[in-house]
Design a protein around this motif. Structure first.
Motif, PDB file in Angstrom:
ATOM      1  N   VAL A 108      48.625  37.036  41.327  1.00  0.00           N
ATOM      2  CA  VAL A 108      47.833  37.060  42.558  1.00  0.00           C
ATOM      3  C   VAL A 108      47.970  38.408  43.257  1.00  0.00           C
ATOM      4  O   VAL A 108      46.970  39.050  43.623  1.00  0.00           O
ATOM      5  CB  VAL A 108      48.262  35.925  43.503  1.00  0.00           C
TER       6      VAL A 108
ATOM      7  N   ARG B 238      46.272  41.274  41.481  1.00  0.00           N
ATOM      8  CA  ARG B 238      44.825  41.245  41.613  1.00  0.00           C
ATOM      9  C   ARG B 238      44.389  41.785  42.978  1.00  0.00           C
ATOM     10  O   ARG B 238      43.389  42.477  43.092  1.00  0.00           O
ATOM     11  CB  ARG B 238      44.317  39.802  41.436  1.00  0.00           C
ATOM     12  N   LEU B 239      45.155  41.495  44.008  1.00  0.00           N
ATOM     13  CA  LEU B 239      44.832  41.952  45.358  1.00  0.00           C
ATOM     14  C   LEU B 239      45.168  43.427  45.563  1.00  0.00           C
ATOM     15  O   LEU B 239      44.537  44.103  46.379  1.00  0.00           O
ATOM     16  CB  LEU B 239      45.597  41.122  46.394  1.00  0.00           C
TER      17      LEU B 239
ATOM     18  N   PHE C 187      45.256  46.737  49.818  1.00  0.00           N
ATOM     19  CA  PHE C 187      44.307  45.683  49.474  1.00  0.00           C
ATOM     20  C   PHE C 187      42.927  46.215  49.838  1.00  0.00           C
ATOM     21  O   PHE C 187      42.744  46.799  50.921  1.00  0.00           O
ATOM     22  CB  PHE C 187      44.562  44.403  50.263  1.00  0.00           C
TER      23      PHE C 187
ATOM     24  N   GLY D 290      43.601  34.750  48.458  1.00  0.00           N
ATOM     25  CA  GLY D 290      43.746  35.252  47.094  1.00  0.00           C
ATOM     26  C   GLY D 290      44.320  34.206  46.168  1.00  0.00           C
ATOM     27  O   GLY D 290      43.902  34.078  45.008  1.00  0.00           O
TER      28      GLY D 290
ATOM     29  N   ASP E  66      41.503  31.534  45.654  1.00  0.00           N
ATOM     30  CA  ASP E  66      40.396  32.003  44.807  1.00  0.00           C
ATOM     31  C   ASP E  66      40.755  31.981  43.326  1.00  0.00           C
ATOM     32  O   ASP E  66      39.879  31.800  42.465  1.00  0.00           O
ATOM     33  CB  ASP E  66      39.976  33.413  45.229  1.00  0.00           C
TER      34      ASP E  66
ATOM     35  N   ILE F  28      40.744  44.034  43.047  1.00  0.00           N
ATOM     36  CA  ILE F  28      39.521  43.844  43.825  1.00  0.00           C
ATOM     37  C   ILE F  28      39.051  45.197  44.347  1.00  0.00           C
ATOM     38  O   ILE F  28      39.817  45.944  44.951  1.00  0.00           O
ATOM     39  CB  ILE F  28      39.769  42.867  44.997  1.00  0.00           C
TER      40      ILE F  28
END
Length: 888
Positions: free
Chosen positions: A564, A567-568, A585, A625, A628, A772
């Protein structure tokens, strides 16, 4: 004052209440709604022809807006301008359109006065909209371009408004500094014997709030939006943390994709029903309308005189005189009655009498006629005087637009445009860091906090906005475990998102007080300036102790925690354990959403740390996050359970070696390392990082052992000659500014790309899973167009002037940026700041954007007040650009 109260005029509102008048006001006075609500610009006819419900209530909508004041109506209007949205907009008003606070607003429309780019943009857009809206809708807004003058009657106000004027000019506001005689020519009845200058904006003016609202409603209806009056919303319906509609008082539900809480002074109560924190509070706001006065002309400009707590403008043949007294009174703290939508409050004569006398002294002739109407009505204010606008952190697709701080009319158009864009496009197109609902904590919405702070926040409207101002109400909300220890070290505390944190420390033998009597001007060096300089120098040369317990800290756990966070994050934060990574982020557009560090303790356990102002926003990003990705991860707010002590400076390692047996050598404990080490009876998570540009460590300590660890450090220093100094946030700010370290929400915001913010080095484009915003960053990085905007460091060559915020930057005489945040560089020898520089605004087109040639060949100046000074502009930190000191 006895001449003022000549005749009685009973107000028309059925809610009008009359209170006993003090003996010194022995003549009668009229109470009730302001004159312009009833007749001033034919608003009554517009109200009748435009208002009303749009047939039967629907069972579903695309957007439901709660509240039919200027803000809700503006949002509906602007949504109707987006293709395919208009017919899906439903606005619900519990009483009549304009009820609440809109109907009794004074209608000032002024673009001057703010050092916020967002606020200034709101005002400019709103003024232009009101000036042209009638052409579209056929309904008058009552717009009158009469101009506006801000009076400066003291040296402090003069300095403030010169700085504001420079900032406003940079953002397209035509403002002129004029003399007392010019003020008298424009407003012949004004007393100008004490006026040093006026700041005149010829393009500003006034509008009729009711007419504006009706014109916006007509435009919204023309675009398909539907309005319903007399409809009470019970609460917002949610599913899995997302707003899905509204429940009415009779039990019916209207399904919706988005819900907007624009309920004004009722917004907080409505939000509470769904656990949404909206920290606005109603307070009494006063103005009066005089009887007709000889010589008053309707074309005279609006005058604001903050030194006398007043604004004045023509109203009919008389004057409207408004008040923003220095200490206000809260109203309806526990519950704003739903049925009091057109409310007049009984005036508090004992409190307002002296303020009123001062206000009227600006126009002495006003004391020779009676008062036709004296009005007191509620207005909604927030703890920091910024509005609350945006998606709530608690519930997705639940938007808030409230807490306008008596500026709803002059910013209503801009607010409506922003919210409509945000809803339809998925992201805001303006800096919203200072207005986000996430900036407030639940403790700041409690009755005591609101009732205490609103007294000060309304009063701050016209007080001089001194750069060192320290809020005095609603204090001691949150205390660090070290609070008493730091107090004994003579800390001067400041409010940091509700936390008490030292701004600076007084030396031994001095009291930690600001010497207000002997200062030579708020904008110059104050008595604590040398204390600050000494703290700064101690950190550069010896070693500093900084309490950073207010920092937001989150524990992220679970088998997918690394997935997580990676990914952020722009950086790879899921590498080896016992390492800390600085990262950003982003959103899908590659714009910065958060600035943070991620400390990987174990494969399934991480600690995330960010600044206090990003606390709830960052927590929301992590929570969403996880949702999702449907990940096996959990985030816990541990801010209040972990104290943070930073040990920074060249002697930091030597001091740490005195309090622990852990190997603190560079080989064993490199930069970005994270280890659990013993200090006394405590096990402390020690991280080797810096925010000041020196060798340093951050100690994360269980709160129950923080004092023990602190005492061990202080005692160890006493047995050495390392020179430990307690350092406050003033010095932290100047140290980080010399190093050009960023602070999200101050010098970087959500409109900046990670590349523009000079933070591209945090991006790992090769890590598995990407991040992202990666595609947007790569597109910008590889695109054909050069970088036209970049955040650069600015140093004033003259060591005397002080930077604060908003000072324009010039390259070869062309303005191309403003200072976003700043401090005084005690090591560099001058004021230093960060500015987003735009090469195209500087006329540098087709030459490679903000590049080395652009920076090095320009003649750079900065405007401070009304004078320009030479400055140095740099892409690399002016202090230790090689980072040698942090890696000792």
């Amino acid at each position: 004052m006895e001449r003022l109260l000549r005749r009685s005029v009973l107000g028309r509102s059925q809610h009008t209440k009359v209170c006993p008048i003090p003996r010194r006001f022995h003549k009668s006075i009229g109470y009730g709604p302001p004159l312009h609500f009833a007749s001033s610009f034919s608003s009554q006819s517009n109200f009748t022809s435009t208002s009303g419900s749009s047939g039967e209530l629907p069972s579903e909508a695309r957007v439901v807006i709660i509240g039919g004041g200027i803000i809700g109506t503006s949002i509906a209007y602007h949504l109707s301008k987006h293709d395919g949205w208009g017919k899906g907009v439903v606005l619900l008003e519990q009483n009549k359109i304009t009820s609440g606070t809109t109907w009794h607003a004074a209608g000032l429309v002024e673009t001057f006065g703010s050092l916020s780019e967002t606020s200034t943009s709101f005002r400019k857009y709103t003024r232009d909209l009101y000036a042209t809206l009638e052409n579209e809708t056929g309904v008058s807004t009552g717009w009158f371009n009469c101009g506006f003058i801000e009076l400066a009657s003291s040296r402090d106000y003069l300095e403030q408004y010169r700085r504001v004027a420079a900032f406003n000019r940079r953002h397209g506001v035509e403002v002129h500094e004029i003399g007392p005689k010019d003020v008298l020519d424009l407003f012949p009845l004004a007393r100008v014997d004490d006026v040093l200058a006026g700041f005149y904006v010829p393009g500003d003016g006034r509008a009729n709030p009711v007419d504006v609202t009706m014109s916006l409603q007509r435009g919204a209806k023309n675009g398909g939006a539907r309005f319903f009056e007399g409809v009470h919303v019970q609460d917002v319906v949610t599913k899995h943390g997302t707003a899905t509609g509204v429940r009415l008082q009779d039990g019916r539900v209207i399904q919706a994709d988005f819900v907007v809480n624009a309920a004004g002074m009722w917004a907080r109560q409505l939000g509470e029903k769904n656990g949404v924190t909206i920290a606005n509070q109603a307070a009494e706001h006063y103005y009066l309308v005089t009887e007709p006065m000889k010589g008053v002309e309707p074309h005279w400009p609006v005058i604001e005189d903050p030194g006398l707590y007043t604004y004045i403008r023509p109203e009919g043949a008389g004057l409207l005189v408004g008040l923003f007294e220095p200490e206000a009174a809260a109203w309806a703290v526990h519950n704003v009655p739903a049925d009091d939508s057109f409310l007049s409050l009984p005036p508090d004569w004992e409190r307002l009498g002296p303020v009123l006398e001062k206000a009227l002294s600006r126009v002495p002739a006003s004391t020779q006629v009676g008062i036709k109407t004296f009005f007191c009505g509620p207005e909604s204010f927030t703890p920091d005087q910024f509005p609350i606008i945006g998606e709530s952190p608690e519930i997705r697709k639940y938007f808030v637009a409230a807490g306008m701080n008596s500026l709803g009319i002059l910013s209503g158009g801009g607010v409506g445009r922003l919210v409509a864009h945000w809803i339809t496009q998925g992201r805001p197109d303006m800096d919203v860091t200072a207005i986000s609902p996430a900036r407030f904590h639940p403790a700041q919405a409690t009755p005591d906090y609101r009732s205490h702070r609103v007294v000060e926040s309304l009063g701050m409207t016209y007080k001089c906005h001194y750069p060192s101002h320290n809020l005095r109400t609603a204090r001691n909300v949150k205390l660090s475990p070290l609070h008493d220890r730091l107090k004994s070290e003579r800390a001067h505390f400041r409010d940091v998102s509700g936390w008490e944190s030292p701004g600076w420390y007084a030396p031994e033998g001095k009291e930690p007080v600001v010497d207000e009597e002997n200062r030579t001007g708020w904008w110059n060096r104050e008595n604590w300036f040398p204390y600050w300089a000494a703290e700064h120098q101690a950190c550069r040369e010896k070693v500093a102790l900084i309490d950073m317990s207010f920092m937001a800290k989150f524990l992220v756990q679970g088998r997918d925690a690394g997935k997580v966070l990676n990914r952020l994050s722009t950086a790879n934060v899921d590498g080896p354990s016992e390492m800390v990574t600085y990262t950003q982020f982003l959103n899908q557009d590659g714009r910065v959403e958060a600035d943070l560090t991620v400390n990987k303790l174990f494969d399934d356990r991480f600690v995330v740390v960010a600044t206090d102002t990003a606390h709830r926003h960052l927590l929301t990003l992590i929570k969403r996050g996880i949702e999702d990705l449907n990940a096996h991860a959990f985030v816990t707010d541990v801010t209040g359970s972990i104290a943070q002590i930073n040990i920074q400076g060249p002697n930091a390692r030597k001091l740490m070696e005195l309090v622990t047996n852990a190997d603190m050598s560079d080989a064993a404990f490199p930069f970005r390392g994270s280890k659990h080490i013993p200090i006394g009876y405590a096990i402390v998570n020690c991280v080797r990082l810096t925010y000041v540009g020196e060798l340093g460590y951050e100690l994360y300590i269980p709160c129950e052992q923080a004092i023990h660890v602190y005492d061990r450090i202080v005692e160890a220093n006493k047995k050495s000659e390392l020179g430990l100094t307690h350092v406050g946030l003033r010095a932290l700010g100047s140290l980080r500014m010399e190093k050009a370290y960023k602070d999200y929400g101050h010098d970087v915001d959500n409109t900046d790309s990670v590349l523009e913010a000079s933070l591209g080095f945090t991006c790992d484009f090769k890590k598995d899973g990407g991040f992202i915003g990666k595609e947007a960053v790569l597109a910008e990085k590889k695109g054909p167009e050069p970088m036209r905007r970049r955040l650069l460091q600015v140093l004033v060559k003259d060591p005397v002037p002080l930077l604060y915020h908003g000072e324009p930057i010039f390259r070869d005489g062309k303005v191309c940026g403003v200072i976003r945040s700043s401090s005084y560089g005690h090591t560099l020898g001058g004021s230093v700041g960060l500015s987003m520089i735009d090469s195209e605004e500087a006329g540098w087109i087709g030459k490679g954007g903000v590049n080395k040639e652009f920076i090095e060949t320009g003649n750079w100046e900065i405007e401070i007040g009304h004078k320009r000074y030479p400055c140095v502009v740099s892409q690399r930190p002016l202090y230790d650009p090689q980072n040698a000191k942090i890696k000792l």
